[in-house]
Design an enzyme around this catalytic site. Structure first.
Site, PDB file in Angstrom:
ATOM      1  N   GLY A  82       0.903  -1.271  -0.057  1.00  0.00           N
ATOM      2  CA  GLY A  82       0.016  -0.291  -0.172  1.00  0.00           C
ATOM      3  C   GLY A  82       0.850   1.143  -0.007  1.00  0.00           C
TER       4      GLY A  82
ATOM      5  N   ASP B 245       5.795  -4.591   6.479  1.00  0.00           N
ATOM      6  CA  ASP B 245       6.566  -5.652   6.697  1.00  0.00           C
ATOM      7  C   ASP B 245       6.505  -6.770   5.844  1.00  0.00           C
ATOM      8  OD1 ASP B 245       3.566  -5.932   7.341  1.00  0.00           O
ATOM      9  OD2 ASP B 245       4.384  -7.322   9.265  1.00  0.00           O
ATOM     10  N   GLY B 246       5.262  -7.138   4.947  1.00  0.00           N
ATOM     11  CA  GLY B 246       5.294  -8.152   4.213  1.00  0.00           C
ATOM     12  C   GLY B 246       6.048  -7.777   2.904  1.00  0.00           C
TER      13      GLY B 246
ATOM     14  N   ASP C  19      -0.242   3.022   8.693  1.00  0.00           N
ATOM     15  CA  ASP C  19      -0.706   2.312  10.072  1.00  0.00           C
ATOM     16  C   ASP C  19       0.166   2.687  11.242  1.00  0.00           C
ATOM     17  OD1 ASP C  19      -2.593   1.711   8.169  1.00  0.00           O
ATOM     18  OD2 ASP C  19      -1.656  -0.336   7.882  1.00  0.00           O
TER      19      ASP C  19
ATOM     20  N   MET D 180      -8.687   4.168   9.368  1.00  0.00           N
ATOM     21  CA  MET D 180      -7.747   3.134   8.821  1.00  0.00           C
ATOM     22  C   MET D 180      -7.031   2.592  10.016  1.00  0.00           C
ATOM     23  SD  MET D 180      -6.902   3.450   4.803  1.00  0.00           S
ATOM     24  CE  MET D 180      -7.980   2.854   3.639  1.00  0.00           C
TER      25      MET D 180
ATOM     26  N   ARG E  69      -5.737  -1.001   9.930  1.00  0.00           N
ATOM     27  CA  ARG E  69      -5.551  -2.382  10.033  1.00  0.00           C
ATOM     28  C   ARG E  69      -5.833  -2.779  11.350  1.00  0.00           C
ATOM     29  NH1 ARG E  69      -3.833  -5.299   5.033  1.00  0.00           N
ATOM     30  NH2 ARG E  69      -2.752  -3.253   4.291  1.00  0.00           N
TER      31      ARG E  69
ATOM     32  N   GLU F 252     -10.667   0.560  12.228  1.00  0.00           N
ATOM     33  CA  GLU F 252     -11.354  -0.315  11.344  1.00  0.00           C
ATOM     34  C   GLU F 252     -11.119  -1.740  11.952  1.00  0.00           C
ATOM     35  OE1 GLU F 252      -9.606  -0.632   7.406  1.00  0.00           O
ATOM     36  OE2 GLU F 252      -7.422  -0.490   8.121  1.00  0.00           O
TER      37      GLU F 252
ATOM     38  N   ARG G  88     -24.998   9.914  12.250  1.00  0.00           N
ATOM     39  CA  ARG G  88     -24.489   9.884  10.950  1.00  0.00           C
ATOM     40  C   ARG G  88     -23.161   9.003  11.172  1.00  0.00           C
ATOM     41  NH1 ARG G  88     -28.815  11.166  10.094  1.00  0.00           N
ATOM     42  NH2 ARG G  88     -29.705  12.705   8.659  1.00  0.00           N
TER      43      ARG G  88
ATOM     44  N   HIS H  65      -9.823   5.835   1.614  1.00  0.00           N
ATOM     45  CA  HIS H  65      -8.601   6.186   1.207  1.00  0.00           C
ATOM     46  C   HIS H  65      -8.141   7.496   1.229  1.00  0.00           C
ATOM     47  CE1 HIS H  65      -8.778   1.805   0.221  1.00  0.00           C
ATOM     48  NE2 HIS H  65      -7.674   1.997  -0.019  1.00  0.00           N
TER      49      HIS H  65
HETATM   50  O1  F6P Z   1      -2.011  -0.754   5.525  1.00  0.00           O
HETATM   51  C1  F6P Z   1      -2.380   0.600   4.661  1.00  0.00           C
HETATM   52  C2  F6P Z   1      -3.877   0.319   4.681  1.00  0.00           C
HETATM   53  O2  F6P Z   1      -4.496   1.527   4.165  1.00  0.00           O
HETATM   54  C3  F6P Z   1      -4.696  -0.025   6.011  1.00  0.00           C
HETATM   55  O3  F6P Z   1      -5.009   1.060   6.818  1.00  0.00           O
HETATM   56  C4  F6P Z   1      -5.988  -0.648   5.260  1.00  0.00           C
HETATM   57  O4  F6P Z   1      -6.673  -1.611   6.231  1.00  0.00           O
HETATM   58  C5  F6P Z   1      -5.726  -1.122   4.129  1.00  0.00           C
HETATM   59  O5  F6P Z   1      -4.330  -0.601   3.767  1.00  0.00           O
HETATM   60  C6  F6P Z   1      -6.600  -1.021   2.714  1.00  0.00           C
HETATM   61  O6  F6P Z   1      -5.917  -1.757   1.796  1.00  0.00           O
HETATM   62  P1  F6P Z   1      -6.403  -1.495   0.143  1.00  0.00           P
HETATM   63  O7  F6P Z   1      -5.936   0.079  -0.290  1.00  0.00           O
HETATM   64  O8  F6P Z   1      -5.714  -2.553  -0.591  1.00  0.00           O
HETATM   65  O9  F6P Z   1      -7.773  -1.106   0.273  1.00  0.00           O
END
Ligand code: F6P
Length: 363
Positions: A11, A105-106, A152, A194, A196, A250, A278, A284
């Site tokens: 990402g 990390d991946g 993140d 976001m 993760r 999330e 609401r 993104h």
């Molecule tokens: O790791 C960054 C991140 O934006 C996370 O916060 C989120 O869960 C994920 O990537 C979203 O992934 P994608 O852009 O593949 O939808």
């Protein structure tokens, strides 16, 4: 001079361009040849026009841009040996024996595996007749340096990852904007952010925006959270507050490990309090747009240090990650950080939240 290549993987995040720019300029400054590898590991496997030599001017006017100008991808082919062989051949073709990987990390784990596999890959390439014995000897080792680009802030070994600060700015701007309309209509807003499985963005935003409540993965709420939430919101209103802001990470979960969603929180509030409520899912937007000053400088510092690390590396040097320690860019062992980050993920799965939080620190 040495051949250095830079790629961005996984990402994207704001500040990656600043890091790429610093790698190119520092690399040229110390007399290296610097290459872009476009589209992450996929570009390394595919080669061709994905690997191009960089010049001083090719990185002009990118520091203020979000995303990554050299593209990023999540690559399956690189996980197979066949793909890694193609990648190794492409690097050798360009005389590249130094790699800067900017990713999560991946992506950094992938880089480490590639290095461990290097000798075996060369042997296979010889067998196939893809490289000569002379080339094998000339390119007998590869050096790798990582930088963590992610909004993140979920990587062990660094105080901040590149992009987190910008994402936080974006969230705070959004909450401020929502607060004004919430005030007008006496509404309750639930924002999903976001991160993760990491609650850093949510927690920091909640503090910085004086949110009434937040839900993060590392601190699952008590069994009676619905009741506690409603009491808190009501008490705020009874003191004259016209709005409520709740931020949900999330990856938020309850004490049983079940997800807590913005929808679920809304239902509790509407059913029990009848507040006009609401939901805004920021998505993104958090990962886009111009990088903050902090992320630009972080990218510069880390990018420059990564080149210095490569220039000093010998065949025996273990791969490192450039991390932020206070306000210094320092080198820490890549594999140690990756293993610790994976241990945190396991602790979270095992519901050892305190242990996970303790381990997430820098050292
Ligand atoms: O790791 C960054 C991140 O934006 C996370 O916060 C989120 O869960 C994920 O990537 C979203 O992934 P994608 O852009 O593949 O939808």
């Amino acid at each position: 001079g040495k051949g250095i290549a830079v790629l961005t993987s996984g990402g994207d995040s704001q500040g990656m361009n600043s890091a790429v720019r610093a790698v190119v300029r520092m690399g040229l400054y110390v007399g290296a040849r610097v290459y872009f590898i476009k589209e992450g590991y996929q570009g390394m496997v595919d080669g061709g026009e994905n690997i191009v030599e960089a010049s001083w001017s090719t990185v002009s006017g990118i520091i203020h841009k979000g995303g990554t100008v050299i593209g990023s991808a999540r690559c399956k082919d690189f996980r197979d040996r066949e793909g890694r062989m193609k990648a190794a051949k492409n690097l050798i073709k360009h005389g590249i024996t130094n790699l800067v990987v900017i990713g999560g990390d991946g992506s950094l784990t992938g880089a480490n595996l590639f290095r461990q596999d290097w000798t075996a890959l060369l042997a296979l390439l010889i067998k196939k007749g893809d490289i000569t014995e002379e080339e094998r000897q000339k390119y007998s080792s590869i050096n790798i340096v990582g930088m963590v680009g992610s909004i993140d802030n979920d990587f062990c070994g660094t105080d901040m990852t590149i992009g987190t600060d910008s994402a936080l700015h974006r969230i705070i701007e959004a909450v401020d904007a929502i607060s004004s309309t919430a005030y007008s209509h006496q509404r309750c807003f639930i924002l999903e952010v976001m991160g993760r499985h990491c609650g850093y963005l949510c927690l920091s935003a909640a503090i910085g925006c004086e949110a009434d409540y937040m839900f993060i993965p590392e601190f699952p709420p008590a069994h009676n959270w619905e009741e506690l939430l409603c009491q808190k919101l009501e008490s705020e209103r009874s003191m004259g507050q016209r709005l409520n802001i709740i931020i949900v990470a999330e990856g938020a979960i309850d004490i049983e490990g079940n997800p807590i969603s913005a929808e679920g929180v809304k239902k509790v509030i509407v059913d029990q309090l009848g507040f006009d409520t609401r939901i805004t899912v920021l998505g993104h937007v958090q990962r886009g747009g111009s990088p903050s000053a902090f992320d630009r400088l972080l990218g510069c510092r880390m990018g420059a240090e990564s080149v210095l690390a490569l220039m000093e590396a010998t065949q025996e040097t273990e791969p490192c990650v450039i991390s932020l320690d206070g306000n210094q860019a320092v080198r820490v062992p890549l594999m140690g950080c990756v293993l610790k980050t994976q241990a945190v993920a396991q602790a979270m799965k095992d519901r050892n939240w305190d242990q996970a939080v303790q381990m997430r620190g820098r050292s």
